[in-house]
Design a protein around this motif. Structure first.
Motif, PDB file in Angstrom:
ATOM      1  N   LEU A 146       0.866  -1.179   0.000  1.00  0.00           N
ATOM      2  CA  LEU A 146       0.000   0.000   0.000  1.00  0.00           C
ATOM      3  C   LEU A 146       0.903   1.229   0.000  1.00  0.00           C
ATOM      4  CD1 LEU A 146      -2.804   1.378   0.311  1.00  0.00           C
ATOM      5  CD2 LEU A 146      -2.471   1.191   2.793  1.00  0.00           C
ATOM      6  N   VAL A 147       0.755   2.091  -1.012  1.00  0.00           N
ATOM      7  CA  VAL A 147       1.672   3.222  -1.145  1.00  0.00           C
ATOM      8  C   VAL A 147       0.902   4.533  -1.263  1.00  0.00           C
ATOM      9  CG1 VAL A 147       3.325   1.724  -2.344  1.00  0.00           C
ATOM     10  CG2 VAL A 147       1.821   3.220  -3.675  1.00  0.00           C
ATOM     11  N   VAL A 148       1.561   5.600  -0.834  1.00  0.00           N
ATOM     12  CA  VAL A 148       1.089   6.961  -1.082  1.00  0.00           C
ATOM     13  C   VAL A 148       2.098   7.595  -2.026  1.00  0.00           C
ATOM     14  CG1 VAL A 148       0.597   9.224  -0.097  1.00  0.00           C
ATOM     15  CG2 VAL A 148      -0.009   7.161   1.167  1.00  0.00           C
ATOM     16  N   ARG A 149       1.611   8.160  -3.116  1.00  0.00           N
ATOM     17  CA  ARG A 149       2.496   8.726  -4.127  1.00  0.00           C
ATOM     18  C   ARG A 149       1.814   9.903  -4.804  1.00  0.00           C
ATOM     19  NH1 ARG A 149       0.685   7.419  -9.174  1.00  0.00           N
ATOM     20  NH2 ARG A 149      -0.652   5.595  -9.419  1.00  0.00           N
ATOM     21  N   GLU A 150       2.587  10.631  -5.597  1.00  0.00           N
ATOM     22  CA  GLU A 150       2.001  11.661  -6.445  1.00  0.00           C
ATOM     23  C   GLU A 150       1.236  10.966  -7.578  1.00  0.00           C
ATOM     24  OE1 GLU A 150       1.852  14.740  -5.970  1.00  0.00           O
ATOM     25  OE2 GLU A 150       3.519  15.354  -4.698  1.00  0.00           O
ATOM     26  N   ALA A 151       0.109  11.527  -7.969  1.00  0.00           N
ATOM     27  CA  ALA A 151      -0.747  10.899  -8.979  1.00  0.00           C
ATOM     28  C   ALA A 151      -0.023  10.653 -10.297  1.00  0.00           C
ATOM     29  CB  ALA A 151      -1.985  11.752  -9.214  1.00  0.00           C
ATOM     30  N   ASN A 152       0.922  11.512 -10.639  1.00  0.00           N
ATOM     31  CA  ASN A 152       1.623  11.400 -11.922  1.00  0.00           C
ATOM     32  C   ASN A 152       3.015  10.819 -11.785  1.00  0.00           C
ATOM     33  OD1 ASN A 152       2.794  13.514 -10.610  1.00  0.00           O
ATOM     34  ND2 ASN A 152       2.741  14.950 -12.343  1.00  0.00           N
ATOM     35  N   ASP A 153       3.311  10.170 -10.659  1.00  0.00           N
ATOM     36  CA  ASP A 153       4.653   9.629 -10.436  1.00  0.00           C
ATOM     37  C   ASP A 153       4.555   8.280  -9.739  1.00  0.00           C
ATOM     38  OD1 ASP A 153       7.292   9.107  -9.967  1.00  0.00           O
ATOM     39  OD2 ASP A 153       7.697  10.905  -8.780  1.00  0.00           O
ATOM     40  N   ASP A 154       4.783   7.185 -10.494  1.00  0.00           N
ATOM     41  CA  ASP A 154       4.724   5.851  -9.906  1.00  0.00           C
ATOM     42  C   ASP A 154       6.104   5.234  -9.703  1.00  0.00           C
ATOM     43  OD1 ASP A 154       5.428   5.372 -12.519  1.00  0.00           O
ATOM     44  OD2 ASP A 154       3.697   4.115 -12.999  1.00  0.00           O
ATOM     45  N   ASN A 155       7.135   6.082  -9.678  1.00  0.00           N
ATOM     46  CA  ASN A 155       8.497   5.619  -9.417  1.00  0.00           C
ATOM     47  C   ASN A 155       8.617   5.254  -7.940  1.00  0.00           C
ATOM     48  OD1 ASN A 155      11.229   5.216  -9.013  1.00  0.00           O
ATOM     49  ND2 ASN A 155      11.864   7.045 -10.128  1.00  0.00           N
ATOM     50  N   PRO A 156       8.936   3.978  -7.608  1.00  0.00           N
ATOM     51  CA  PRO A 156       9.031   3.568  -6.204  1.00  0.00           C
ATOM     52  C   PRO A 156       9.999   4.416  -5.382  1.00  0.00           C
ATOM     53  CG  PRO A 156       9.022   1.649  -7.636  1.00  0.00           C
ATOM     54  CD  PRO A 156       9.150   2.854  -8.531  1.00  0.00           C
ATOM     55  N   ALA A 157      11.027   4.945  -6.019  1.00  0.00           N
ATOM     56  CA  ALA A 157      11.995   5.761  -5.297  1.00  0.00           C
ATOM     57  C   ALA A 157      11.385   7.049  -4.768  1.00  0.00           C
ATOM     58  CB  ALA A 157      13.192   6.075  -6.196  1.00  0.00           C
ATOM     59  N   ASN A 158      10.241   7.444  -5.336  1.00  0.00           N
ATOM     60  CA  ASN A 158       9.610   8.705  -4.954  1.00  0.00           C
ATOM     61  C   ASN A 158       8.344   8.525  -4.113  1.00  0.00           C
ATOM     62  OD1 ASN A 158      11.582  10.116  -6.419  1.00  0.00           O
ATOM     63  ND2 ASN A 158      10.385   9.986  -8.306  1.00  0.00           N
ATOM     64  N   PHE A 159       8.066   7.295  -3.690  1.00  0.00           N
ATOM     65  CA  PHE A 159       6.887   7.082  -2.859  1.00  0.00           C
ATOM     66  C   PHE A 159       6.975   7.940  -1.602  1.00  0.00           C
ATOM     67  CE2 PHE A 159       6.121   2.453  -4.460  1.00  0.00           C
ATOM     68  CZ  PHE A 159       5.549   2.962  -5.614  1.00  0.00           C
ATOM     69  N   LEU A 160       5.853   8.524  -1.214  1.00  0.00           N
ATOM     70  CA  LEU A 160       5.805   9.340  -0.003  1.00  0.00           C
ATOM     71  C   LEU A 160       5.727   8.472   1.247  1.00  0.00           C
ATOM     72  CD1 LEU A 160       3.197  11.926  -1.321  1.00  0.00           C
ATOM     73  CD2 LEU A 160       5.668  12.240  -1.154  1.00  0.00           C
ATOM     74  N   TRP A 161       5.114   7.304   1.097  1.00  0.00           N
ATOM     75  CA  TRP A 161       4.960   6.349   2.210  1.00  0.00           C
ATOM     76  C   TRP A 161       4.604   5.006   1.608  1.00  0.00           C
ATOM     77  CZ3 TRP A 161       1.057   3.117   3.762  1.00  0.00           C
ATOM     78  CH2 TRP A 161       1.175   2.554   5.052  1.00  0.00           C
ATOM     79  N   GLN A 162       4.993   3.909   2.301  1.00  0.00           N
ATOM     80  CA  GLN A 162       4.611   2.587   1.836  1.00  0.00           C
ATOM     81  C   GLN A 162       4.530   1.617   3.006  1.00  0.00           C
ATOM     82  OE1 GLN A 162       7.502   0.810  -0.823  1.00  0.00           O
ATOM     83  NE2 GLN A 162       9.216   1.832   0.186  1.00  0.00           N
ATOM     84  N   SER A 163       3.549   0.730   2.941  1.00  0.00           N
ATOM     85  CA  SER A 163       3.346  -0.239   4.018  1.00  0.00           C
ATOM     86  C   SER A 163       4.494  -1.228   4.114  1.00  0.00           C
ATOM     87  CB  SER A 163       2.027  -0.984   3.822  1.00  0.00           C
ATOM     88  OG  SER A 163       2.018  -1.728   2.612  1.00  0.00           O
TER      89      SER A 163
END
Length: 283
Positions: A146-163
């Motif tokens: 489960l991740v929080v990210r920017e809508a236009n950025d699915d790069n894992p390195a840029n995830f804001l938070w992840q379970s």
């Protein structure tokens, strides 16, 4: 199916992708108030996950996020489980703070923070974010992350938070055990108290940083088992290698971080679970 300005149609058969259909629609074409639960893997600040009404489902349909009660317990938790095996819960958000009724709601704020509210609108559980998002979404990935990210950025390195950074009693392929020496974020696995209580139990599985890092099993503060040091192929305490298991995983150690990455997905979704009895099961 549609033509011109047509916005609806009637068919004599079930239409759609089965992984995203509610069971009652897939089996007999009937809708219910819960049918919308099977239509998305992403929510934005205008949407919510409500107990008994909605689920978040991964893009390929392997995982679901929603509310559940373990066993005969009446407490409610926000958790993640296998779609084909709902009783197999692999992650719990509010494991130490259960809800007492079925009025829980999960929202994502415009700043990119996941918040679980109770019936009285008090915060039961929430995520930490290192930076404010511009256009945040929460997504349940097919990996079970489960991740929080920017809508236009699915790069894992840029995830804001992840379970995946906050395991409970189960490790899925791609999860890490270890520590980031820069952020001080430490990830470990801890057992449930019992089969009906996902609160942190007395057993934990973590990376011991004393000396050369190695995986250890602890009961409270006491070490009861060690996996041995990493020899580049497996941990030395393992007597033999098993394909697609803990022995084929990755171990990384440098000045910024030290961590063990669990498994891979070539056999589906193998998982490592630490039970309340301290049995570490590779399934």
């Amino acid at each position: 199916m549609f033509s011109g300005d047509q916005t609806e149609a009637k068919t004599n058969r079930v239409v759609g992708t089965y992984g995203y259909m509610s069971p009652e629609y897939a089996s007999n074409g009937h809708f219910s108030v819960k049918s919308d639960a099977f239509s998305f893997a992403i929510i934005n600040p205008s949407q919510s996950i409500r107990d008994g009404e909605t689920l978040l489902i991964s893009d390929g349909g392997s995982f679901e996020l929603g509310f559940f009660s373990p066993g005969s317990s009446t407490n409610r938790y926000l958790g993640l489980w296998f779609t084909k095996s709902p009783q197999t819960v692999v992650w719990v958000a509010n494991r130490d703070d259960p809800l007492s009724d079925r009025f829980g709601v999960l929202n994502i704020t415009r700043e990119g923070r996941l918040i679980l509210y109770s019936r009285s609108s008090s915060i039961v559980w929430s995520t930490y974010y290192s930076r404010t998002a511009e256009n945040p979404v929460a997504e349940l990935l097919e990996s079970g992350n489960l991740v929080v990210r920017e809508a236009n950025d699915d790069n894992p390195a840029n995830f804001l938070w992840q379970s995946f950074d906050y395991p409970c009693d189960t490790m899925l392929p791609g999860m890490k055990l270890g520590i980031n020496f820069v952020t001080r974020l430490e990830s470990s696995v801890s057992s449930w108290k019992s089969s009906e209580d996902p609160a942190r139990g007395e057993f934990s599985f973590l990376l011991d940083r004393n000396g050369y890092p190695q995986l250890v099993l602890k009961k409270g503060n006491k070490t009861v088992a060690r996996a041995g040091s990493w020899n580049g192929i497996r941990f030395t305490a393992q007597t033999k290698s098993k394909p697609d298991s803990i022995s084929t995983s990755e171990f990384v150690l440098n000045e910024k971080q030290g961590y063990f990455v669990f498994g891979n997905t070539s056999l589906g979704f193998p998982r490592l679970t630490l039970t309340p009895e301290a049995f570490t099961a590779l399934i």
